[in-house]
Design an enzyme around this catalytic site. Structure first.
Site, short mmCIF file in Angstrom:
data_model
loop_
_atom_site.label_atom_id
_atom_site.label_comp_id
_atom_site.label_asym_id
_atom_site.label_seq_id
_atom_site.Cartn_x
_atom_site.Cartn_y
_atom_site.Cartn_z
NE ARG A 121 -4.13 2.04 0.94
CZ ARG A 121 -4.98 2.26 -0.31
NH1 ARG A 121 -4.75 1.90 -1.56
NH2 ARG A 121 -6.29 2.67 -0.07
CB THR A 160 -8.59 -1.80 -7.43
OG1 THR A 160 -9.75 -2.42 -7.76
CG2 THR A 160 -8.59 -0.52 -6.68
CB THR A 171 -5.72 0.33 -6.63
OG1 THR A 171 -6.36 1.32 -6.79
CG2 THR A 171 -5.17 0.10 -5.25
CG ASP A 201 -8.16 5.01 -0.85
OD1 ASP A 201 -9.30 5.55 -1.67
OD2 ASP A 201 -8.10 4.46 -1.45
CB SER A 238 -7.18 0.11 0.91
OG SER A 238 -7.92 -0.68 -0.33
CB SER A 239 -12.86 -1.38 -0.10
OG SER A 239 -13.09 0.68 0.80
N GLY A 259 -13.41 -1.50 -7.98
CA GLY A 259 -14.61 -1.03 -7.74
C GLY A 259 -14.56 0.15 -6.24
N GLY A 260 -13.78 0.21 -5.11
CA GLY A 260 -13.74 1.41 -4.32
C GLY A 260 -14.61 0.70 -3.65
#
Length: 623
Positions: A131, A437, A455, A477, A502-503, A525-526
């Site tokens: 990340r 992503t 992403t 984010d 993050s998701s 897709g967020g």
């Protein structure tokens, strides 16, 4: 051996008893040649370049025996296939896939961004955190305007301000050292060749270029993606990227150091800091100091009762990515809460779709999960888990207590719970836009598997292009506002060196009794990633669908607000039934990009069943 085509399964049949249709791979197979020490080597061949679709294209599902790779673009999938064919591991294939995705699907991921990777060697699961991090000079007021109010999303995104320190390449380098088999340099060769010799602009890339309002403002991106008339390059245009190839050659030779130090790092920093209206604070020191992290995977049990779909009781272990990702916790909470409601035994409707009753329980469970997500989840190096353990949010007794809050009428907006009598010292984060992503799922012939979600955040990231690749906008984010109105700090606020929440939800699932891998899955897709992934787990493991059938199901969600349904995919009676229960229902595009591979048996043999989202260009390949 190329996979063989079989008849299309009836929707009621399960992966364990039927083979899905297999699309014959017309793409060229890899050539292998022994190296001097006898180890296999990769001799990459550029395949034919079929054109996918930017809309909804039915996909049949795939079945293979030895290995499989699922990715968001046929050229990327093929690169991974050739690596596996040459004897490489799942990790080797993931590196080749990622480098090609950064070229052919630059709007979603690349070497200017980050990634979460789950790797399984047998039943041993490891989590590799690549990340992005906030620059050392960033402050919690990074996204506040002069009047103290948060910037609008794209006001913050476009430019250098939103760019975090990229981590994907350095993370993949670490993971390759531990799980790779083929030489690092050879794994970059597919992307290098495609960048030098050219790839065809796909319908999806063309469409997104045409829709984007900001990318062409960057002179470098405009010269690369658009014609002299300012219009996006037509579908099928052969696009070459020699600068990207040059950077990859340097990374092939010197590893991640070639990106994080020296002229490439300086070019990144110059691009970020010199933006004319929205400069950032990234430094060469930030790039040089970046380190990926290995974290303990977040694994928990999912016990499913016998249900009206004809499924017997079964138990799985779901492994996902821990914070700073909220994906695994939210997916686990939703599925766990559902297990304490009547939804646990409900079947799909006669039309093969989720019923209004089931959707009511699902969206209520989602509201509860997203309320907890907004309050608790952030970078664990900065924020303590409730009671000191993130698994407290997945405790069965806690989820049972949360399920008891679900009634016949929608709660509309849920409040966070408190799983460990924890003294809460943060305010909940307001919901913000999340995008972007790409997802990769791979199983190899050596007993390894992985799920990696990767992403640059928003479509085309920060819209800043340098050296042939796009830079991320990952810092958006973080919460734009560092504090609530009462001054209480928000857990996911900007802090130097911090990783934004993050998701992303790369997921590996194991049979609880045997420890055997049964599934690799994930999606872009967020914030909707959580729902796309949960839908697929429920479809395959809860309702017995093939991965392709589960992916094909219409999408649905709630982010602790309205109930969202994929436009034109549900009957009006379902919409009205949800409204009758008090929910605000919105029908809209919910463009997932799911990839999934599951283990199943047919005719007494074990197969890998693969599925790729019809809403995007992905395919599955394998032998």
């Amino acid at each position: 051996m190329q996979p063989t085509a079989f008849a299309r399964p009836h929707p009621s049949l399960r992966p364990a008893s039927v083979l899905g249709v297999v699309v014959s791979a017309a793409l060229l197979a890899a050539c292998t040649a022994p190296s001097k020490d006898g180890a296999p080597t990769l001799a990459y061949q550029i395949p034919a370049q079929p054109e996918g679709s930017s809309g909804y294209t039915e996909k049949p599902g795939w079945a293979t025996e030895k290995f499989a790779v699922a990715a968001a673009n046929p050229l990327a999938t093929d690169a991974g296939y050739q690596v596996l064919k040459a004897g490489g591991t799942a990790m080797d294939a993931a590196i080749a896939v990622q480098m090609v995705l950064g070229l052919v699907e630059p709007q979603s991921s690349g070497i200017g961004g980050g990634a979460f990777l789950l790797h399984a060697a047998g039943s041993k699961v490891e989590a590799y955190d690549g990340r992005e991090t906030a620059p050392a000079a960033a402050t919690e007021n990074l996204f506040l305007k002069a009047d103290g109010k948060p910037m609008a999303f794209h006001e913050a995104v476009v430019g250098g301000r939103s760019v975090g320190t990229p981590g994907a390449v350095r993370m993949l380098e670490l993971a390759h050292q531990e799980h790779g088999k083929l030489p690092w340099a050879s794994l970059l060769e597919p992307a290098i060749q495609l960048a030098e010799q050219g790839f065809k602009v796909s319908p999806r890339l063309h469409t997104l270029l045409g829709n984007d309002k900001f990318l062409s403002a960057d002179p470098v991106a405009r010269a690369y993606f658009y014609g002299a008339d300012g219009k996006p390059l037509p579908v099928g245009t052969v696009l070459k990227n020699p600068e990207y190839a040059q950077v990859l050659r340097a990374i092939a030779k010197d590893g991640s150091k070639a990106l994080h130090e020296g002229p490439v790092a300086q070019a990144i920093v110059d691009k970020v800091r010199s933006h004319p209206t929205n400069p950032g604070v990234l430094s060469v020191q930030d790039l040089a100091r970046y380190q990926p992290q290995k974290r303990a995977a977040l694994c928990h049990d999912w016990n499913l009762p016998a249900n009206a779909q004809g499924m017997t009781a079964r138990s799985y272990q779901i492994c996902g990515f821990p914070p700073p990702s909220s994906g695994a916790i939210a997916v686990g909470q939703i599925l766990g809460i559902l297990g304490h409601t009547p939804a646990a035994t409900m079947a799909l409707g006669p039309d093969g779709l989720p019923t209004a009753d089931w959707l009511h329980f699902y969206t209520e469970a989602s509201r509860l999960a997203f309320a907890d997500r907004a309050l608790y989840v952030a970078d664990p190096d900065f924020v303590q888990a409730p009671g000191g353990n993130w698994l407290n949010l997945l405790d069965n007794r806690y989820l049972q207590s949360r399920a008891q809050l679900i009634g016949q009428q929608s709660m509309k907006v849920a409040q966070a719970g408190n799983p460990a009598a924890y003294k809460v010292s943060h305010a909940p984060m307001p919901e913000q836009i999340e995008y972007g992503t790409s997802h990769i799922s791979i199983v190899d012939a050596h007993g390894n598997a992985l799920a990696m979600t990767t992403t640059i955040e928003d479509q085309f990231g920060s819209r800043q292009m340098v050296k042939g690749f796009l830079l991320n906008n990952e810092l958006t984010d973080f919460s734009m506002a560092p504090k609530a109105a009462d001054g209480q700090p928000i857990a996911n606020r900007v802090q130097p060196g911090k990783r934004p929440r993050s998701s992303m939800a790369p997921t590996l699932v194991f049979d609880k009794a045997t420890g055997q891998l049964v599934m690799s899955a994930g999606s872009p897709g967020g914030a909707q990633i959580i729902h796309y992934t949960a839908k697929t787990l429920q479809g395959v493991l809860g309702w017995g669908l093939t991965p392709q059938q589960a992916i094909n199901l219409p999408n649905f969600s709630s982010l602790n607000g309205p109930s969202l349904l994929e436009a034109q995919r549900f009957p009006a009676t379902t919409v009205e039934a949800l409204k009758t229960r008090g929910a605000e229902v919105k029908e809209q595009e919910l463009t997932s990009g799911l990839q999934a591979i599951t283990r199943g048996t047919a005719h007494g043999k074990t197969f890998w069943f693969g599925g790729a989202d019809p809403r995007r260009e992905g395919v599955v390949m394998g032998d």
